[in-house]
Motif scaffolding. Sequence first.
Motif, PDB file in Angstrom:
ATOM      1  N   PRO A 118      42.217 -17.046  26.772  1.00 24.78           N
ATOM      2  CA  PRO A 118      41.140 -18.032  26.585  1.00 24.78           C
ATOM      3  C   PRO A 118      39.917 -17.367  25.953  1.00 24.78           C
ATOM      4  O   PRO A 118      39.610 -16.220  26.215  1.00 24.78           O
ATOM      5  CB  PRO A 118      40.825 -18.490  28.010  1.00 24.78           C
ATOM      6  N   GLY A 119      39.253 -18.105  25.102  1.00 30.78           N
ATOM      7  CA  GLY A 119      38.069 -17.587  24.431  1.00 30.78           C
ATOM      8  C   GLY A 119      38.375 -16.868  23.125  1.00 30.78           C
ATOM      9  O   GLY A 119      37.459 -16.490  22.410  1.00 30.78           O
ATOM     10  N   TYR A 120      39.647 -16.662  22.832  1.00 30.74           N
ATOM     11  CA  TYR A 120      40.021 -15.966  21.600  1.00 30.74           C
ATOM     12  C   TYR A 120      40.931 -16.837  20.728  1.00 30.74           C
ATOM     13  O   TYR A 120      41.663 -16.338  19.901  1.00 30.74           O
ATOM     14  CB  TYR A 120      40.702 -14.628  21.921  1.00 30.74           C
ATOM     15  N   ARG A 121      40.863 -18.131  20.918  1.00 28.46           N
ATOM     16  CA  ARG A 121      41.699 -19.048  20.159  1.00 28.46           C
ATOM     17  C   ARG A 121      41.213 -19.153  18.719  1.00 28.46           C
ATOM     18  O   ARG A 121      40.014 -19.163  18.456  1.00 28.46           O
ATOM     19  CB  ARG A 121      41.667 -20.439  20.797  1.00 28.46           C
ATOM     20  N   HIS A 122      42.157 -19.218  17.813  1.00 29.33           N
ATOM     21  CA  HIS A 122      41.888 -19.451  16.392  1.00 29.33           C
ATOM     22  C   HIS A 122      42.918 -20.449  15.898  1.00 29.33           C
ATOM     23  O   HIS A 122      44.026 -20.533  16.427  1.00 29.33           O
ATOM     24  CB  HIS A 122      42.017 -18.160  15.569  1.00 29.33           C
ATOM     25  N   ASP A 180      38.908 -18.211  10.139  1.00 34.41           N
ATOM     26  CA  ASP A 180      37.827 -17.368  10.643  1.00 34.41           C
ATOM     27  C   ASP A 180      36.996 -18.181  11.634  1.00 34.41           C
ATOM     28  O   ASP A 180      36.639 -19.333  11.368  1.00 34.41           O
ATOM     29  CB  ASP A 180      36.961 -16.914   9.463  1.00 34.41           C
ATOM     30  N   LYS A 181      36.700 -17.588  12.781  1.00 33.05           N
ATOM     31  CA  LYS A 181      35.874 -18.256  13.792  1.00 33.05           C
ATOM     32  C   LYS A 181      34.425 -18.398  13.333  1.00 33.05           C
ATOM     33  O   LYS A 181      33.706 -19.277  13.780  1.00 33.05           O
ATOM     34  CB  LYS A 181      35.936 -17.466  15.101  1.00 33.05           C
ATOM     35  N   TYR A 182      33.998 -17.505  12.432  1.00 33.61           N
ATOM     36  CA  TYR A 182      32.629 -17.510  11.923  1.00 33.61           C
ATOM     37  C   TYR A 182      32.661 -17.568  10.396  1.00 33.61           C
ATOM     38  O   TYR A 182      32.235 -16.617   9.720  1.00 33.61           O
ATOM     39  CB  TYR A 182      31.867 -16.269  12.401  1.00 33.61           C
TER      40      TYR A 182
END
Length: 161
Positions: free
Chosen positions: A30-34, A48-50
């Motif tokens: 959790p928290g690292y989903r892409h 890309d998350k950002y």
Amino acid sequence: MEREVMDLDAYVARTRTGPCYICAFLAGEPGYRHERVYEDDAHVAYLDKYPTLPGKVLVAPKAHIEHVVRDLDEAAYSRLMLVVRKVALAVEEVFAPERTYLLSLGSAQGNSHLHWHIAGLPQGVPYERQQYHALMTENGVLAPTAEESTDIANRLRRAMG
């Protein structure tokens, strides 16, 4: 899509003290989903998350490899680059960029897992906002909604056939 200011201090802290984000993503933490756009036995491509440009995609080997030249033999490097090319062609088909940037970034100090950035520069971006300026999170990041990210990923997957 609107740009928002990125909390660079929090980002640096997470990348330098947290787990390898690619390994955590692949493990389903959790928290690292892409949003995945491509996957085979040895590689994964994901949004890309950002993102600093629309549809920015990262491609990584699934194995925790840190150095783009030393840690891959010629065959593994070639296979990885064929995935980068496949994904980049999909980015070009979906976004029709003026230019497609391909970079392998990261550091032994943070984001050490080998990954390639694929970023399509939209048509009409003024020259002074191209190249590194267009890629720097310091200049703001796009904030696509979950629905927009899913749509982008679906369009990229379709482009890859």
